[in-house]
Design a protein around this motif. Structure first.
Motif, PDB file in Angstrom:
ATOM      1  N   MET A 179       0.852  -1.181   0.000  1.00 28.82           N
ATOM      2  CA  MET A 179       0.000   0.000   0.000  1.00 28.82           C
ATOM      3  C   MET A 179       0.896   1.241   0.000  1.00 28.82           C
ATOM      4  O   MET A 179       1.825   1.342   0.790  1.00 28.82           O
ATOM      5  CB  MET A 179      -0.902  -0.023   1.235  1.00 28.82           C
ATOM      6  N   GLU A 180       0.598   2.162  -0.869  1.00 21.08           N
ATOM      7  CA  GLU A 180       1.337   3.415  -0.955  1.00 21.08           C
ATOM      8  C   GLU A 180       0.624   4.470  -0.109  1.00 21.08           C
ATOM      9  O   GLU A 180      -0.574   4.675  -0.232  1.00 21.08           O
ATOM     10  CB  GLU A 180       1.399   3.847  -2.419  1.00 21.08           C
ATOM     11  N   ARG A 181       1.374   5.121   0.775  1.00 23.08           N
ATOM     12  CA  ARG A 181       0.845   6.206   1.591  1.00 23.08           C
ATOM     13  C   ARG A 181       1.234   7.520   0.916  1.00 23.08           C
ATOM     14  O   ARG A 181       2.406   7.749   0.643  1.00 23.08           O
ATOM     15  CB  ARG A 181       1.398   6.144   3.011  1.00 23.08           C
ATOM     16  N   VAL A 182       0.247   8.366   0.654  1.00 29.83           N
ATOM     17  CA  VAL A 182       0.478   9.609  -0.072  1.00 29.83           C
ATOM     18  C   VAL A 182       0.066  10.780   0.805  1.00 29.83           C
ATOM     19  O   VAL A 182      -1.063  10.833   1.294  1.00 29.83           O
ATOM     20  CB  VAL A 182      -0.337   9.636  -1.388  1.00 29.83           C
ATOM     21  N   ALA A 183       0.989  11.712   1.006  1.00 29.36           N
ATOM     22  CA  ALA A 183       0.700  12.953   1.717  1.00 29.36           C
ATOM     23  C   ALA A 183       0.952  14.102   0.747  1.00 29.36           C
ATOM     24  O   ALA A 183       1.883  14.056  -0.054  1.00 29.36           O
ATOM     25  CB  ALA A 183       1.589  13.087   2.944  1.00 29.36           C
ATOM     26  N   PHE A 184       0.100  15.112   0.837  1.00 27.49           N
ATOM     27  CA  PHE A 184       0.253  16.248  -0.068  1.00 27.49           C
ATOM     28  C   PHE A 184      -0.170  17.528   0.618  1.00 27.49           C
ATOM     29  O   PHE A 184      -0.815  17.509   1.659  1.00 27.49           O
ATOM     30  CB  PHE A 184      -0.570  16.029  -1.350  1.00 27.49           C
ATOM     31  N   ARG A 185       0.239  18.635  -0.017  1.00 28.29           N
ATOM     32  CA  ARG A 185      -0.188  19.929   0.515  1.00 28.29           C
ATOM     33  C   ARG A 185      -0.671  20.825  -0.612  1.00 28.29           C
ATOM     34  O   ARG A 185      -0.258  20.700  -1.765  1.00 28.29           O
ATOM     35  CB  ARG A 185       0.901  20.594   1.329  1.00 28.29           C
ATOM     36  N   LEU A 186      -1.561  21.707  -0.218  1.00 28.66           N
ATOM     37  CA  LEU A 186      -2.107  22.748  -1.076  1.00 28.66           C
ATOM     38  C   LEU A 186      -2.325  23.979  -0.199  1.00 28.66           C
ATOM     39  O   LEU A 186      -2.147  23.905   1.024  1.00 28.66           O
ATOM     40  CB  LEU A 186      -3.454  22.311  -1.670  1.00 28.66           C
ATOM     41  N   LYS A 187      -2.748  25.061  -0.793  1.00 30.39           N
ATOM     42  CA  LYS A 187      -3.047  26.254  -0.015  1.00 30.39           C
ATOM     43  C   LYS A 187      -4.426  26.773  -0.408  1.00 30.39           C
ATOM     44  O   LYS A 187      -4.690  27.041  -1.578  1.00 30.39           O
ATOM     45  CB  LYS A 187      -1.993  27.327  -0.261  1.00 30.39           C
ATOM     46  N   VAL A 188      -5.285  26.895   0.592  1.00 36.51           N
ATOM     47  CA  VAL A 188      -6.645  27.399   0.401  1.00 36.51           C
ATOM     48  C   VAL A 188      -6.636  28.915   0.630  1.00 36.51           C
ATOM     49  O   VAL A 188      -5.999  29.399   1.575  1.00 36.51           O
ATOM     50  CB  VAL A 188      -7.633  26.714   1.375  1.00 36.51           C
ATOM     51  N   ARG A 189      -7.329  29.629  -0.232  1.00 32.12           N
ATOM     52  CA  ARG A 189      -7.435  31.083  -0.059  1.00 32.12           C
ATOM     53  C   ARG A 189      -8.124  31.381   1.277  1.00 32.12           C
ATOM     54  O   ARG A 189      -9.163  30.799   1.586  1.00 32.12           O
ATOM     55  CB  ARG A 189      -8.239  31.691  -1.204  1.00 32.12           C
ATOM     56  N   LEU A 214      -3.099   1.556  -3.760  1.00 30.43           N
ATOM     57  CA  LEU A 214      -2.169   0.536  -4.258  1.00 30.43           C
ATOM     58  C   LEU A 214      -1.195   1.125  -5.256  1.00 30.43           C
ATOM     59  O   LEU A 214      -0.053   0.687  -5.351  1.00 30.43           O
ATOM     60  CB  LEU A 214      -2.937  -0.626  -4.882  1.00 30.43           C
ATOM     61  N   ASN A 215      -1.637   2.147  -6.012  1.00 33.17           N
ATOM     62  CA  ASN A 215      -0.791   2.731  -7.042  1.00 33.17           C
ATOM     63  C   ASN A 215      -1.252   4.161  -7.293  1.00 33.17           C
ATOM     64  O   ASN A 215      -2.360   4.364  -7.815  1.00 33.17           O
ATOM     65  CB  ASN A 215      -0.892   1.887  -8.325  1.00 33.17           C
TER      66      ASN A 215
END
Length: 107
Positions: A1-11, A59-60
């Motif tokens: 299992m691939e663990r994905v973390a991400f970031r963005l910026k909300v106005r 999974l991918n």
């Protein structure tokens, strides 16, 4: 299992509405996420500056993104949510997020 973390910026001026919309995510969008392999999906928001952190497992990653990219509901959702984000330069949030490097994991 691939663990994905991400970031963005909300106005900043749109944070309340962003939160409200995520309390009412369209059922078709939830179904699309599940059917394309997104699991354990969470989003966290820092209301002080609009920093958003997301996490999901799949999974991918490439297949999960490609699967969502083929759905009509994702196209509609991304278009609807585009005004909420800073610095995406014309790309959808699901293509323009900054993927974070995992440096530690406790099991």
């Amino acid at each position: 299992m691939e663990r994905v973390a991400f970031r963005l910026k909300v106005r900043k001026e749109m944070m309340n509405e962003y939160v409200r919309r995520h309390t009412e995510v369209w059922p078709e969008m939830l179904d699309a996420l599940r059917s394309t392999g997104w699991t354990n999906y969470s989003i966290f928001l820092d209301r002080a500056d609009g920093s958003l952190f997301g996490y999901f497992e799949t999974l991918n990653l490439e297949a999960a993104l490609a699967g969502m990219g083929k759905t009509e509901i994702n196209e509609k959702w991304q278009k609807d949510m585009a005004p909420f984000f800073e610095n995406l330069e014309g790309v959808n949030a699901d293509q323009g997020f900054i993927k974070l490097e995992q440096v530690f994991f406790l099991q």
